[in-house]
Scaffold this active site. Structure first.
Site, PDB file in Angstrom:
ATOM      1  N   GLY A  24      40.027  55.305  51.068  1.00 12.79           N
ATOM      2  CA  GLY A  24      38.892  54.377  51.106  1.00 12.79           C
ATOM      3  C   GLY A  24      39.021  53.397  52.264  1.00 12.79           C
ATOM      4  O   GLY A  24      39.913  53.510  53.112  1.00 12.79           O
ATOM      5  N   PHE A  25      38.128  52.430  52.274  1.00 13.27           N
ATOM      6  CA  PHE A  25      38.100  51.428  53.346  1.00 13.27           C
ATOM      7  C   PHE A  25      39.430  50.663  53.407  1.00 13.27           C
ATOM      8  O   PHE A  25      40.195  50.780  54.379  1.00 13.27           O
ATOM      9  CB  PHE A  25      36.884  50.517  53.112  1.00 13.27           C
ATOM     10  CG  PHE A  25      36.937  49.196  53.804  1.00 13.27           C
ATOM     11  CD1 PHE A  25      37.207  49.104  55.161  1.00 13.27           C
ATOM     12  CD2 PHE A  25      36.691  48.024  53.096  1.00 13.27           C
ATOM     13  CE1 PHE A  25      37.252  47.876  55.810  1.00 13.27           C
ATOM     14  CE2 PHE A  25      36.727  46.795  53.728  1.00 13.27           C
ATOM     15  CZ  PHE A  25      37.015  46.713  55.082  1.00 13.27           C
ATOM     16  N   THR A  49      34.311  57.665  46.933  1.00  5.73           N
ATOM     17  CA  THR A  49      33.697  56.846  47.988  1.00  5.73           C
ATOM     18  C   THR A  49      34.549  56.851  49.258  1.00  5.73           C
ATOM     19  O   THR A  49      34.118  56.337  50.290  1.00  5.73           O
ATOM     20  CB  THR A  49      33.509  55.387  47.523  1.00  5.73           C
ATOM     21  OG1 THR A  49      34.758  54.915  46.995  1.00  5.73           O
ATOM     22  CG2 THR A  49      32.426  55.282  46.471  1.00  5.73           C
ATOM     23  N   ASP A  70      42.302  62.594  40.734  1.00  7.61           N
ATOM     24  CA  ASP A  70      41.556  61.532  40.057  1.00  7.61           C
ATOM     25  C   ASP A  70      42.535  60.733  39.191  1.00  7.61           C
ATOM     26  O   ASP A  70      43.205  61.313  38.329  1.00  7.61           O
ATOM     27  CB  ASP A  70      40.460  62.179  39.191  1.00  7.61           C
ATOM     28  CG  ASP A  70      39.475  61.156  38.656  1.00  7.61           C
ATOM     29  OD1 ASP A  70      39.907  60.094  38.192  1.00  7.61           O
ATOM     30  OD2 ASP A  70      38.261  61.442  38.721  1.00  7.61           O
ATOM     31  N   LEU A  85      44.654  50.981  44.223  1.00 12.05           N
ATOM     32  CA  LEU A  85      43.364  50.577  44.806  1.00 12.05           C
ATOM     33  C   LEU A  85      42.214  51.486  44.369  1.00 12.05           C
ATOM     34  O   LEU A  85      41.065  51.223  44.722  1.00 12.05           O
ATOM     35  CB  LEU A  85      43.435  50.607  46.345  1.00 12.05           C
ATOM     36  CG  LEU A  85      43.913  49.326  47.053  1.00 12.05           C
ATOM     37  CD1 LEU A  85      45.361  49.033  46.727  1.00 12.05           C
ATOM     38  CD2 LEU A  85      43.753  49.460  48.564  1.00 12.05           C
ATOM     39  N   TYR A 157      32.493  47.052  36.192  1.00 14.63           N
ATOM     40  CA  TYR A 157      33.489  46.735  37.225  1.00 14.63           C
ATOM     41  C   TYR A 157      34.254  45.465  36.840  1.00 14.63           C
ATOM     42  O   TYR A 157      35.484  45.456  36.794  1.00 14.63           O
ATOM     43  CB  TYR A 157      32.763  46.560  38.551  1.00 14.63           C
ATOM     44  CG  TYR A 157      33.645  46.300  39.749  1.00 14.63           C
ATOM     45  CD1 TYR A 157      34.397  47.323  40.321  1.00 14.63           C
ATOM     46  CD2 TYR A 157      33.689  45.040  40.350  1.00 14.63           C
ATOM     47  CE1 TYR A 157      35.176  47.090  41.455  1.00 14.63           C
ATOM     48  CE2 TYR A 157      34.455  44.804  41.481  1.00 14.63           C
ATOM     49  CZ  TYR A 157      35.198  45.832  42.030  1.00 14.63           C
ATOM     50  OH  TYR A 157      35.966  45.595  43.156  1.00 14.63           O
ATOM     51  N   LYS A 161      38.023  45.638  35.590  1.00 16.82           N
ATOM     52  CA  LYS A 161      39.102  45.021  36.368  1.00 16.82           C
ATOM     53  C   LYS A 161      39.841  43.958  35.546  1.00 16.82           C
ATOM     54  O   LYS A 161      41.045  43.756  35.709  1.00 16.82           O
ATOM     55  CB  LYS A 161      38.534  44.397  37.646  1.00 16.82           C
ATOM     56  CG  LYS A 161      38.063  45.419  38.682  1.00 16.82           C
ATOM     57  CD  LYS A 161      39.233  46.037  39.429  1.00 16.82           C
ATOM     58  CE  LYS A 161      38.780  46.913  40.586  1.00 16.82           C
ATOM     59  NZ  LYS A 161      39.910  47.468  41.348  1.00 16.82           N
TER      60      LYS A 161
HETATM   61  P1  NAD Z   1      36.315  51.995  48.682  1.00 16.87           P
HETATM   62  O1  NAD Z   1      35.219  52.463  47.788  1.00 16.87           O
HETATM   63  O2  NAD Z   1      36.171  52.225  50.140  1.00 16.87           O
HETATM   64  O3  NAD Z   1      37.704  52.638  48.241  1.00 16.87           O
HETATM   65  C1  NAD Z   1      38.010  53.019  46.922  1.00 16.87           C
HETATM   66  C2  NAD Z   1      38.752  54.344  46.985  1.00 16.87           C
HETATM   67  O4  NAD Z   1      39.096  54.731  45.642  1.00 16.87           O
HETATM   68  C3  NAD Z   1      37.904  55.472  47.571  1.00 16.87           C
HETATM   69  O5  NAD Z   1      38.639  56.178  48.535  1.00 16.87           O
HETATM   70  C4  NAD Z   1      37.567  56.333  46.367  1.00 16.87           C
HETATM   71  O6  NAD Z   1      37.344  57.687  46.707  1.00 16.87           O
HETATM   72  C5  NAD Z   1      38.788  56.120  45.492  1.00 16.87           C
HETATM   73  N1  NAD Z   1      38.549  56.363  44.080  1.00 16.87           N
HETATM   74  C6  NAD Z   1      37.520  55.889  43.317  1.00 16.87           C
HETATM   75  N2  NAD Z   1      37.650  56.334  42.052  1.00 16.87           N
HETATM   76  C7  NAD Z   1      38.781  57.084  42.025  1.00 16.87           C
HETATM   77  C8  NAD Z   1      39.456  57.821  41.008  1.00 16.87           C
HETATM   78  N3  NAD Z   1      38.981  57.875  39.747  1.00 16.87           N
HETATM   79  N4  NAD Z   1      40.589  58.482  41.328  1.00 16.87           N
HETATM   80  C9  NAD Z   1      41.074  58.455  42.590  1.00 16.87           C
HETATM   81  N5  NAD Z   1      40.490  57.781  43.600  1.00 16.87           N
HETATM   82  C10 NAD Z   1      39.351  57.100  43.306  1.00 16.87           C
HETATM   83  O7  NAD Z   1      36.535  50.460  48.366  1.00 16.87           O
HETATM   84  P2  NAD Z   1      37.498  49.395  49.028  1.00 16.87           P
HETATM   85  O8  NAD Z   1      36.675  48.292  49.540  1.00 16.87           O
HETATM   86  O9  NAD Z   1      38.474  50.055  49.914  1.00 16.87           O
HETATM   87  O10 NAD Z   1      38.248  48.836  47.739  1.00 16.87           O
HETATM   88  C11 NAD Z   1      39.563  49.235  47.395  1.00 16.87           C
HETATM   89  C12 NAD Z   1      40.034  48.472  46.178  1.00 16.87           C
HETATM   90  O11 NAD Z   1      40.013  47.070  46.451  1.00 16.87           O
HETATM   91  C13 NAD Z   1      39.162  48.684  44.938  1.00 16.87           C
HETATM   92  O12 NAD Z   1      40.010  48.767  43.806  1.00 16.87           O
HETATM   93  C14 NAD Z   1      38.321  47.438  44.866  1.00 16.87           C
HETATM   94  O13 NAD Z   1      37.956  47.132  43.551  1.00 16.87           O
HETATM   95  C15 NAD Z   1      39.256  46.395  45.460  1.00 16.87           C
HETATM   96  N6  NAD Z   1      38.487  45.286  46.045  1.00 16.87           N
HETATM   97  C16 NAD Z   1      37.850  45.439  47.253  1.00 16.87           C
HETATM   98  C17 NAD Z   1      37.117  44.393  47.766  1.00 16.87           C
HETATM   99  C18 NAD Z   1      36.419  44.479  49.101  1.00 16.87           C
HETATM  100  O14 NAD Z   1      35.718  43.536  49.474  1.00 16.87           O
HETATM  101  N7  NAD Z   1      36.582  45.529  49.872  1.00 16.87           N
HETATM  102  C19 NAD Z   1      37.007  43.185  47.045  1.00 16.87           C
HETATM  103  C20 NAD Z   1      37.636  43.085  45.807  1.00 16.87           C
HETATM  104  C21 NAD Z   1      38.392  44.144  45.328  1.00 16.87           C
END
Ligand code: NAD
Ligand code: UDP
Length: 330
Positions: A24-25, A49, A70, A85, A157, A161
Site C-alpha cells: 500500500g501507500f 488497495t 489476506d 498496516l 473503520y 481500529k
Molecule cells: P492503503 O490502502 O494504501 O494500504 C493498505 C494496504 O493494506 C493495501 O496494500 C491493501 O491491499 C492492504 N490490505 C487491505 N486489507 C487487507 C487484508 N485483509 N489482508 C492483507 N492486506 C490487506 O492505505 P495506507 O494509507 O497505506 O494505510 C496503511 C495503514 O495505515 C492502514 O492500516 C491505515 O488504517 C493506517 N492509517 C493511514 C493513514 C493515512 O493517512 N495514510 C492515517 C491513519 C491510519
C-alpha cells in the site's frame, strides 16, 4: 531517493521484519526504508488497495519477499518484528465492504498478535486518529478517549481500529506481548493512488487537469497533514524505542489547515486554472483534527521535518510524472 539495492552496510543487528499492507501507500515506503537500513523484509498484502507497482522496485533485493495473503487468515512466518498496516485507509474504500473492513481490523489483528506470541516478536499496530472520532478535545492527546459514532458509516473503520487497539493491550496484559500502537494522522505523499479518494490525491489530480476541486461541505473542517517520510521515521522510532516508553503514540504533523485553504494551496502549487465546487459533506466527517505530539517529541525525540508546502511540492511532482507516463503509454 532511498538506496534500495542489496549493497547496504549491515545494521548493528539485521532483523527479519514483517510488514502487512506492505504494497500500500504507507507500507511500501516503510518496506523501502527498512530495506535501506539493511533488514530482511517480508511484505504481506492481498492487493485490495495496494499495488504490485508500489513494490516492483524492491523485488530485485534479495532481502525482500512478497507474499500475497489476506490477514483475515492466519499465517506462519519466522519474524522478529511485525508492523500491522493491512487495512484500507480511504473512506470510499473502507466503506465499500464494511464487514470485510471490520474483519480485517479485528481478525487481522488477532492473527498478527498470535504470530507475534508464537515468534516472541515485537508488534506495532497502525492505528489512526479516527479512533478519536469527531473529537471534543483539541488538539487530541493520547489520553483522550474520543467521540466515536458506533453505528455510522465510518464505524467499520473507527470501531474496527479501536477494537484492534483493545486486542493489542489484552495480548500485552494476558500474553506479555511487546506492543506499540501508532495513532497515525492524515498522511500524504508519492504513491497515493489517483483514485484513492483521499483529499490530497483528489485535489492534486483535479488541479493538474484543471478540473473543479471537490470541496465537501463548506471546507471549514480541518485536518493536519503529515508527509510520508516523516511518518515512516516516526513508526520506526516507535518500534525501536525502549520498552518503557508509552505504548500508544500519536504520529502526525500538528500543522492544521482547513480543507478550503488546502484546495487553494494545491491550486497554487499546480499553477492550475481550477475553481472550487462544493459537494455534500459525508456523514460523520470530523470537524477538527490535530495531533498533540508532545509524547512523541519527548519519548522518541521525533517530530515532522517536512512542511506542507515542501511535501505538496514533492507529491505534485510525483503525480505529474505518473500522468506523463500514462499519456506516453496510451
Ligand atoms: P492503503 O490502502 O494504501 O494500504 C493498505 C494496504 O493494506 C493495501 O496494500 C491493501 O491491499 C492492504 N490490505 C487491505 N486489507 C487487507 C487484508 N485483509 N489482508 C492483507 N492486506 C490487506 O492505505 P495506507 O494509507 O497505506 O494505510 C496503511 C495503514 O495505515 C492502514 O492500516 C491505515 O488504517 C493506517 N492509517 C493511514 C493513514 C493515512 O493517512 N495514510 C492515517 C491513519 C491510519
Ligand atoms: N474531502 C474533500 N474533498 C474530497 C475528498 C475529501 O473536501 O475530494 C474532505 C473530507 O470531507 C474530509 C477531509 O477532506 O473533511 C479529509 O478527507 P480524507 O478522506 O482525505 O480523510 P479523513 O476524512 O479520513 O480524514
Amino acid at each position: 531517493m532511498l538506496d534500495t539495492s542489496n549493497n547496504h552496510p549491515t545494521p548493528a543487528r539485521r532483523k527479519s521484519i514483517l510488514v502487512t499492507g506492505g504494497a500500500g501507500f504507507l507500507g511500501s515506503h516503510l518496506c523501502e526504508k527498512l530495506l535501506a537500513q539493511g533488514h530482511h523484509v517480508i511484505c504481506v498484502d492481498n492487493l485490495l488497495t495496494g499495488q504490485q507497482r508500489n513494490i516492483d522496485h524492491l523485488r530485485s533485493n534479495i532481502r525482500f519477499t512478497f507474499i500475497e495473503h489476506d490477514v483475515r487468515a492466519p499465517i506462519d512466518l519466522n519474524v522478529e518484528e511485525i508492523y500491522n498496516l493491512a487495512c484500507p485507509a480511504s473512506p470510499i474504500h473502507y466503506q465499500n465492504d464494511p464487514i470485510k473492513t471490520v474483519q480485517t481490523c479485528v481478525l487481522g489483528a488477532i492473527n498478527m498478535l498470535e504470530l507475534a506470541a508464537k515468534q516472541g516478536a515485537k508488534i506495532l499496530q497502525a492505528s489512526t486518529s479516527e479512533i478519536y472520532g469527531d473529537p471534543q478535545v483539541h488538539p487530541q492527546p493520547e489520553h483522550y478517549w474520543g467521540n466515536v459514532n458506533p453505528v455510522g458509516v465510518r464505524s467499520c473503520y473507527d470501531e474496527g481500529k479501536r477494537c484492534a487497539e483493545t486486542l493489542f493491550f489484552d495480548y500485552a496484559r494476558q500474553e506479555a506481548l511487546n506492543i506499540r500502537v501508532a495513532r497515525i494522522f492524515n498522511t500524504y505523499g508519492p504513491r497515493m493512488k489517483e483514485d484513492d479518494g483521499r483529499v490530497v490525491s483528489n485535489f492534486i489530480a483535479q488541479a493538474l487537469r484543471n478540473h473543479p476541486l471537490t470541496v465537501f461541505g463548506d471546507g471549514s473542517q480541518t485536518r493536519s497533514f503529515c508527509y510520508v517520510d516523516d511518518l515512516v521515521d516516526g513508526l520506526i522510532s516507535l518500534m525501536d524505542a525502549p520498552n518503557d516508553v508509552p505504548a500508544v503514540m500519536n504520529i502526525g504533523n500538528p500543522s492544521e489547515i482547513d480543507v478550503h485553504s488546502l484546495a487553494n494551496e494545491i491550486i497554487r502549487q499546480c499553477n492550475s486554472r481550477s475553481k472550487l465546487v462544493n459537494k455534500p459533506l459525508p456523514q460523520d466527517d470530523p470537524v477538527r483534527r490535530k495531533p498533540d505530539i508532545q509524547r512523541a517529541r519527548r519519548y522518541l525525540n521525533w517530530e515532522p521535518a517536512t512542511n506542507l508546502s515542501q511535501g505538496l511540492e514533492r507529491t505534485v511532482a510525483h503525480f505529474k510524472n505518473e500522468m506523463l507516463k500514462c499519456e506516453q503509454a496510451s
